[in-house]
Design a protein around this motif. Structure first.
Motif, mmCIF file in Angstrom:
data_model
loop_
_atom_site.group_PDB
_atom_site.id
_atom_site.type_symbol
_atom_site.label_atom_id
_atom_site.label_comp_id
_atom_site.label_asym_id
_atom_site.label_seq_id
_atom_site.Cartn_x
_atom_site.Cartn_y
_atom_site.Cartn_z
ATOM 1 N N CYS A 1 -28.161 -22.032 -0.200
ATOM 2 C CA CYS A 1 -28.957 -22.996 0.597
ATOM 3 C C CYS A 1 -30.285 -23.278 -0.096
ATOM 4 N N ILE A 2 -30.905 -22.236 -0.619
ATOM 5 C CA ILE A 2 -32.228 -22.395 -1.239
ATOM 6 C C ILE A 2 -32.121 -23.218 -2.523
ATOM 7 N N ARG A 3 -31.092 -22.937 -3.304
ATOM 8 C CA ARG A 3 -30.942 -23.690 -4.559
ATOM 9 C C ARG A 3 -30.618 -25.158 -4.267
ATOM 10 N N ARG A 4 -29.789 -25.387 -3.249
ATOM 11 C CA ARG A 4 -29.478 -26.778 -2.888
ATOM 12 C C ARG A 4 -30.711 -27.479 -2.320
ATOM 13 N N ALA A 5 -31.523 -26.713 -1.579
ATOM 14 C CA ALA A 5 -32.762 -27.287 -1.034
ATOM 15 C C ALA A 5 -33.688 -27.704 -2.176
ATOM 16 N N SER A 6 -33.758 -26.865 -3.200
ATOM 17 C CA SER A 6 -34.617 -27.167 -4.345
ATOM 18 C C SER A 6 -34.145 -28.440 -5.055
ATOM 19 N N ASP A 7 -32.815 -28.541 -5.258
ATOM 20 C CA ASP A 7 -32.250 -29.753 -5.879
ATOM 21 C C ASP A 7 -32.545 -30.982 -5.018
ATOM 22 N N LYS A 8 -32.394 -30.809 -3.704
ATOM 23 C CA LYS A 8 -32.592 -31.923 -2.782
ATOM 24 C C LYS A 8 -34.043 -32.411 -2.835
ATOM 25 N N MET A 9 -34.975 -31.456 -2.894
ATOM 26 C CA MET A 9 -36.389 -31.834 -2.936
ATOM 27 C C MET A 9 -36.676 -32.688 -4.166
ATOM 28 N N GLU A 10 -36.113 -32.266 -5.312
ATOM 29 C CA GLU A 10 -36.354 -33.000 -6.553
ATOM 30 C C GLU A 10 -35.703 -34.386 -6.477
ATOM 31 N N HIS A 11 -34.454 -34.406 -5.982
ATOM 32 C CA HIS A 11 -33.690 -35.640 -5.860
ATOM 33 C C HIS A 11 -34.403 -36.628 -4.926
ATOM 34 N N ILE B 1 -36.614 -26.652 4.161
ATOM 35 C CA ILE B 1 -35.433 -27.454 3.819
ATOM 36 C C ILE B 1 -34.199 -26.568 3.687
ATOM 37 N N ALA B 2 -34.394 -25.348 3.147
ATOM 38 C CA ALA B 2 -33.266 -24.404 3.060
ATOM 39 C C ALA B 2 -32.765 -24.083 4.470
ATOM 40 N N GLY B 3 -33.683 -23.948 5.411
ATOM 41 C CA GLY B 3 -33.313 -23.698 6.806
ATOM 42 C C GLY B 3 -32.507 -24.853 7.369
ATOM 43 N N GLU B 4 -32.935 -26.068 7.039
ATOM 44 C CA GLU B 4 -32.226 -27.251 7.545
ATOM 45 C C GLU B 4 -30.816 -27.347 6.949
ATOM 46 N N VAL B 5 -30.720 -27.012 5.651
ATOM 47 C CA VAL B 5 -29.401 -27.019 4.994
ATOM 48 C C VAL B 5 -28.480 -26.007 5.686
ATOM 49 N N ALA B 6 -28.999 -24.799 5.903
ATOM 50 C CA ALA B 6 -28.192 -23.741 6.531
ATOM 51 C C ALA B 6 -27.779 -24.139 7.944
ATOM 52 N N GLU B 7 -28.734 -24.731 8.663
ATOM 53 C CA GLU B 7 -28.463 -25.108 10.052
ATOM 54 C C GLU B 7 -27.360 -26.163 10.117
ATOM 55 N N ARG B 8 -27.459 -27.152 9.209
ATOM 56 C CA ARG B 8 -26.453 -28.217 9.199
ATOM 57 C C ARG B 8 -25.065 -27.680 8.899
ATOM 58 N N GLU B 9 -24.996 -26.609 8.128
ATOM 59 C CA GLU B 9 -23.685 -26.060 7.757
ATOM 60 C C GLU B 9 -23.205 -25.015 8.755
ATOM 61 N N GLY B 10 -23.984 -24.815 9.813
ATOM 62 C CA GLY B 10 -23.574 -23.881 10.863
ATOM 63 C C GLY B 10 -23.677 -22.425 10.452
ATOM 64 N N LEU B 11 -24.519 -22.134 9.431
ATOM 65 C CA LEU B 11 -24.669 -20.732 9.006
ATOM 66 C C LEU B 11 -25.635 -20.012 9.948
ATOM 67 N N LYS B 12 -25.498 -18.680 9.982
ATOM 68 C CA LYS B 12 -26.389 -17.909 10.853
ATOM 69 C C LYS B 12 -27.657 -17.505 10.110
ATOM 70 N N GLU B 13 -27.589 -17.534 8.792
ATOM 71 C CA GLU B 13 -28.806 -17.219 8.029
ATOM 72 C C GLU B 13 -28.846 -18.010 6.721
ATOM 73 N N ILE B 14 -30.046 -18.085 6.171
ATOM 74 C CA ILE B 14 -30.245 -18.837 4.926
ATOM 75 C C ILE B 14 -29.775 -17.970 3.760
ATOM 76 N N ASP B 15 -28.891 -18.515 2.907
ATOM 77 C CA ASP B 15 -28.481 -17.733 1.738
ATOM 78 C C ASP B 15 -28.997 -18.390 0.448
ATOM 79 N N ASP B 16 -28.719 -17.733 -0.684
ATOM 80 C CA ASP B 16 -29.228 -18.210 -1.985
ATOM 81 C C ASP B 16 -28.804 -19.646 -2.259
#
Length: 392
Positions: A277-287, A260-275
């Motif tokens: 993205c991971i924290r937002r992915a974690s929030d998204k999973m819970e939500h 999910i962190a990868g998907e977040v990063a990809e959607r934002e056009g980033l070249k790599e996954i950063d912290d």
DNA sequence: ATTCCACAGGAAACAGTGGTCC
DNA sequence: GGACCACTGTTTCCTGTGGAAT
């Protein structure tokens, strides 16, 4: 944000998409090797290997908490076994008994694996068992049946079906059936018939939770297959492993988090996954987990959840009054207090409410009920349901 | 020490649905 | 077409319970 559709497609064409093989982060992915479960993998292979030369192997039980690699090891060994057997009389059947959640459905899935058509209702359990066993006998099949979450079936319906399986050798000969049970609950054997227990527990394997170091190793290997080089840095993998490791070493959650962190990063056009993205992915999973849980509830459960969010009292009696008045407003049929109490226990189990029993002395016993999710999120999700839409 | 409240929660029965078999 | 089956969601009946009040 990703921008226009054109931009999304252009970025993908230019090769800036992060993923190469998303499948490597899916629950069904069978990796090339399981280095952190090497001992268990070998042990499972040793127990099942005799199937290849047609002699009856032992039954097997795999224990461990969620995300400790039990299912992965079973899938891995079975895929190797199928390859080695190269067709022939070997049949591998996998049943998740929480999904095929009755004895009948579990038998019907086994039937499907050995090409016996079982209608989805209408036959007695005995008839279905008879048809399945007859087919195995006729085809002289060597069946390896994996029953995932076997504790769920035993808790809900008892061990009748396991009794049939473990006592089946005479009826199946010259074919046979080997059972691999997978359980999250070490105590599930306590209620088993001693005859089932003796044949089922011939071999047992316990899967301890993964350490953070092991999770890092698993994620590194999966990321190598799933992402373009440098998309998932060591720091990103460390953070995913640490976040999942703090939750009882659950590899499934760690892999989901990375995906999910990868998907977040990809959607934002980033070249790599950063912290972030991971924290937002974690929030998204819970939500997502909470929203999906609410959305899939039956209408009466939703009504009780909504009554819980609206009433100010602390006891079951008051909640029942609030629920009654809500039903009148929505034109819903009201259930009995006994049933409402049961649904409340279900909502408690799902983590949507907290219902703890408190004694008020001579004023009786009741439950202190508290909503565990935000009432705004609840209102937002329930307003999508036409039954309650008028209340918001 | 005993009484009593307001439930909790287990067990069994039931109604309804959707099916097979003979 | 009637007997029988699985399954789900529910009701009814019942026993058990913690602790304040007596």
């Amino acid at each position: 944000m990703p921008g226009s559709v054109d931009e999304i497609f252009r970025r993908a064409k230019e090769g800036k998409a992060l993923f190469i093989d998303r499948n490597a982060l899916s629950p069904d992915y069978v990796p090339e090797a399981l280095p952190f479960r090497d001992a268990q993998t070998k042990a499972v292979a040793e127990v099942l290997a005799p199937v290849l030369h047609g002699s009856k192997p032992s039954n097997l039980l795999l224990y461990g908490k969620t995300g400790t690699g039990k299912t992965a090891v079973a899938r891995y060994v079975l895929s190797r076994l199928k390859k080695e057997a190269d067709g022939g009389s070997l049949i591998v059947a996998y049943i998740n008994t929480r999904l095929a959640n009755t004895e009948y459905r579990a038998l019907a899935e086994l039937g499907q694996a050995i090409d016996v058509q079982i209608p989805f209702t209408g036959l007695s359990i005995g008839e279905v068992v008879g048809r399945v066993f007859k087919e195995i006998q006729l085809k002289k099949s060597h069946v390896v049946l994996v029953m995932d979450e076997i504790d769920y079936l035993v808790k809900t319906f008892g061990d009748g079906i396991l009794y049939e399986f473990t006592r089946s050798s005479e009826k199946l000969s010259p074919g046979f059936l080997s059972l691999v049970g997978i359980s999250n609950d070490l105590k599930f054997k306590e209620g088993l018939d001693p005859r089932v227990l003796s044949s089922l527990s011939e071999e047992e394997l316990v899967f301890p939770p993964y350490t953070v170091e092991e999770l890092k190793g698993i994620l590194t290997e999966r990321a190598r297959v799933a992402f373009r080089p440098s998309a998932a840095s060591a720091a990103a993998i460390n953070l995913c492993a640490a976040m999942a490791g703090s939750e009882h070493g659950d590899a499934r959650r760690a892999i989901d988090l990375l995906r999910i962190a990868g998907e977040v990063a990809e959607r934002e056009g980033l070249k790599e996954i950063d912290d972030s993205c991971i924290r937002r992915a974690s929030d998204k999973m819970e939500h997502d987990r909470v929203e999906e849980a609410i959305r899939s509830l039956p209408v009466q459960n939703k009504a009780i959840l909504l009554a819980t969010s609206k009433f100010e009292g602390t006891n079951t009696g008051e909640l029942y009054l609030a629920y009654n008045s809500l039903c009148k407003k929505c034109g819903l049929e009201t259930l009995t207090q006994r049933r409402v109490s049961g649904i409340l226990a279900e909502l408690d189990l799902m983590g949507l409410v907290e219902a703890s029993v408190v004694s008020k002395g001579r004023r009786g016993r009741t439950k202190r009920i508290r909503l565990l999710i935000g009432s705004e999120a609840l209102a937002k999700t329930l307003s999508e349901d036409t039954t309650f839409a008028g209340l918001f």
